[in-house]
Enzyme design. Sequence first.
Site, PDB file in Angstrom:
ATOM      1  N   HIS A   4       0.828  -1.206   0.000  1.00 49.10           N
ATOM      2  CA  HIS A   4       0.000   0.000   0.000  1.00 49.10           C
ATOM      3  C   HIS A   4       0.861   1.255   0.000  1.00 49.10           C
ATOM      4  O   HIS A   4       2.019   1.240   0.433  1.00 49.10           O
ATOM      5  CB  HIS A   4      -0.980   0.004   1.177  1.00 49.10           C
ATOM      6  CG  HIS A   4      -0.355  -0.011   2.540  1.00 49.10           C
ATOM      7  ND1 HIS A   4      -0.093   1.136   3.250  1.00 49.10           N
ATOM      8  CD2 HIS A   4       0.051  -1.029   3.335  1.00 49.10           C
ATOM      9  CE1 HIS A   4       0.432   0.823   4.429  1.00 49.10           C
ATOM     10  NE2 HIS A   4       0.538  -0.482   4.502  1.00 49.10           N
ATOM     11  N   ASP A  47       6.273   1.002   6.881  1.00 47.37           N
ATOM     12  CA  ASP A  47       4.877   0.634   6.633  1.00 47.37           C
ATOM     13  C   ASP A  47       4.221   1.628   5.682  1.00 47.37           C
ATOM     14  O   ASP A  47       3.598   2.585   6.102  1.00 47.37           O
ATOM     15  CB  ASP A  47       4.146   0.610   7.983  1.00 47.37           C
ATOM     16  CG  ASP A  47       2.753   0.022   7.922  1.00 47.37           C
ATOM     17  OD1 ASP A  47       2.368  -0.493   6.857  1.00 47.37           O
ATOM     18  OD2 ASP A  47       2.044   0.093   8.937  1.00 47.37           O
ATOM     19  N   GLU A 106       3.987  -6.289   3.737  1.00 46.18           N
ATOM     20  CA  GLU A 106       3.972  -5.645   5.047  1.00 46.18           C
ATOM     21  C   GLU A 106       5.266  -6.009   5.773  1.00 46.18           C
ATOM     22  O   GLU A 106       5.854  -7.063   5.525  1.00 46.18           O
ATOM     23  CB  GLU A 106       2.774  -6.117   5.878  1.00 46.18           C
ATOM     24  CG  GLU A 106       1.424  -5.622   5.394  1.00 46.18           C
ATOM     25  CD  GLU A 106       1.178  -4.150   5.725  1.00 46.18           C
ATOM     26  OE1 GLU A 106       1.963  -3.563   6.495  1.00 46.18           O
ATOM     27  OE2 GLU A 106       0.194  -3.589   5.205  1.00 46.18           O
ATOM     28  N   GLU A 113      -5.168   1.565   2.944  1.00 43.74           N
ATOM     29  CA  GLU A 113      -4.965   0.426   3.847  1.00 43.74           C
ATOM     30  C   GLU A 113      -5.012   0.851   5.300  1.00 43.74           C
ATOM     31  O   GLU A 113      -5.480   0.101   6.166  1.00 43.74           O
ATOM     32  CB  GLU A 113      -3.630  -0.256   3.534  1.00 43.74           C
ATOM     33  CG  GLU A 113      -3.461  -1.640   4.174  1.00 43.74           C
ATOM     34  CD  GLU A 113      -2.908  -1.599   5.593  1.00 43.74           C
ATOM     35  OE1 GLU A 113      -2.975  -2.635   6.286  1.00 43.74           O
ATOM     36  OE2 GLU A 113      -2.404  -0.530   6.014  1.00 43.74           O
ATOM     37  N   GLU A 114      -4.537   2.065   5.580  1.00 48.67           N
ATOM     38  CA  GLU A 114      -4.487   2.539   6.958  1.00 48.67           C
ATOM     39  C   GLU A 114      -5.833   3.084   7.446  1.00 48.67           C
ATOM     40  O   GLU A 114      -5.958   3.463   8.613  1.00 48.67           O
ATOM     41  CB  GLU A 114      -3.422   3.640   7.104  1.00 48.67           C
ATOM     42  CG  GLU A 114      -2.010   3.217   6.767  1.00 48.67           C
ATOM     43  CD  GLU A 114      -1.394   2.276   7.790  1.00 48.67           C
ATOM     44  OE1 GLU A 114      -2.103   1.906   8.756  1.00 48.67           O
ATOM     45  OE2 GLU A 114      -0.216   1.899   7.626  1.00 48.67           O
ATOM     46  N   HIS A 146       4.314   3.349  12.435  1.00 50.87           N
ATOM     47  CA  HIS A 146       3.506   4.393  13.068  1.00 50.87           C
ATOM     48  C   HIS A 146       4.226   5.107  14.222  1.00 50.87           C
ATOM     49  O   HIS A 146       3.577   5.840  14.970  1.00 50.87           O
ATOM     50  CB  HIS A 146       2.170   3.832  13.578  1.00 50.87           C
ATOM     51  CG  HIS A 146       1.344   3.167  12.524  1.00 50.87           C
ATOM     52  ND1 HIS A 146       0.085   2.658  12.784  1.00 50.87           N
ATOM     53  CD2 HIS A 146       1.573   2.915  11.205  1.00 50.87           C
ATOM     54  CE1 HIS A 146      -0.413   2.124  11.676  1.00 50.87           C
ATOM     55  NE2 HIS A 146       0.477   2.268  10.705  1.00 50.87           N
ATOM     56  N   ASP A 196      -0.364   4.405   1.158  1.00 53.19           N
ATOM     57  CA  ASP A 196      -0.765   5.410   2.145  1.00 53.19           C
ATOM     58  C   ASP A 196      -0.002   5.227   3.454  1.00 53.19           C
ATOM     59  O   ASP A 196       0.592   4.176   3.715  1.00 53.19           O
ATOM     60  CB  ASP A 196      -2.273   5.363   2.392  1.00 53.19           C
ATOM     61  CG  ASP A 196      -2.725   4.034   2.984  1.00 53.19           C
ATOM     62  OD1 ASP A 196      -2.182   2.986   2.570  1.00 53.19           O
ATOM     63  OD2 ASP A 196      -3.616   4.029   3.849  1.00 53.19           O
TER      64      ASP A 196
END
Length: 331
Positions: free
Chosen positions: A49, A73, A125, A101-102, A299, A51
């Site tokens: 992904h 990520d 991932e 995705e997030e 994150h 985003d």
Amino acid sequence: MSGTEQKVAEYIKEKFGALGLKTRIDEVGNVILEQDGVCDSEVFHYISHIDTVKPYIKPKILDDFVYGRGAVDAKGPLLAMIDALYESRNPCIKVYGLVGEESDSRGARYLLENTKKLSNVVIGEPSNNQICIGYRGRILLRIDCKGQNQHAATSSQVNPIQYLTNIILLMEKIADTLGQDKVLVTPTKIVSRSMSNVVPSKGQLLYDIRFSEEKIANELLDKLKSMIPTYCSIQKISYLPPVEVKPSDILVQSLARSIIKEGLKVNYIKKMGTSDMNVLYPITEHIVSFGPGDSKLSHTPKEKINIKDIMVASSILRSLPAEYSRIKSRA
């Protein structure tokens, strides 16, 4: 950030299109990369992904590491997939950079709704280049409680904040009963709007619930419904079932052989969170999650990824189709 991926998708499309790959952006903003030519075997769908989450962290390269939001990520895993396609020029590899995705997984859900079947899927991932065979399920739960506007000095109060506080304590007890290794309940937001000297008329609580089995989630919700006050209500905002594949699956075996070829030890892991693997599982014949980077840094303000790990992941993904063919030919 999730919801504002257009510039990233356009950059990937233009950058790698100029390097000779077929690139396009679909109706919801997913960017897809392929190699011209005819695939004479099964197609391998490498899906990550584009985003990220807030806040933005300015990228930098220091020594052998790339720092910045999304480095782990999931720009690192996505770059490994694109590099595998670019270096191999294999028309049987198709790479996807999905949107959302997030947040709402709208990129993956678009594939789910518009694709009959995907043969072999690797979800990009961070897993420290080990094999992730499972993710927990997730429920986003909303709890609303009603109260009565009163002066804060009133001795007898109908206070939704107090009700929601009691529910938080209740949820912890229920989770302890079911087992913290099976279910994790996390309150993420509590809202009630009133003046500082007024009891609010309503309050709202959001829960992020992660669970290992659907029956555990159902038991949790049943117990909660039977125990909360009548002036409170429960609503499931979103639901993702857990997913798990067996190490004996041919795609998992092929990935393991590719890892061994790089001189690495194979480990099978299950993650506490969710990914697009949960979403896409129903339309896949074989699926697994894999990628460079330490997911514990996802994150966080310290997000970084080793460039060498990205290159190792690329090599593993390049050899995966050949290892798959070898195993299948012996079956």
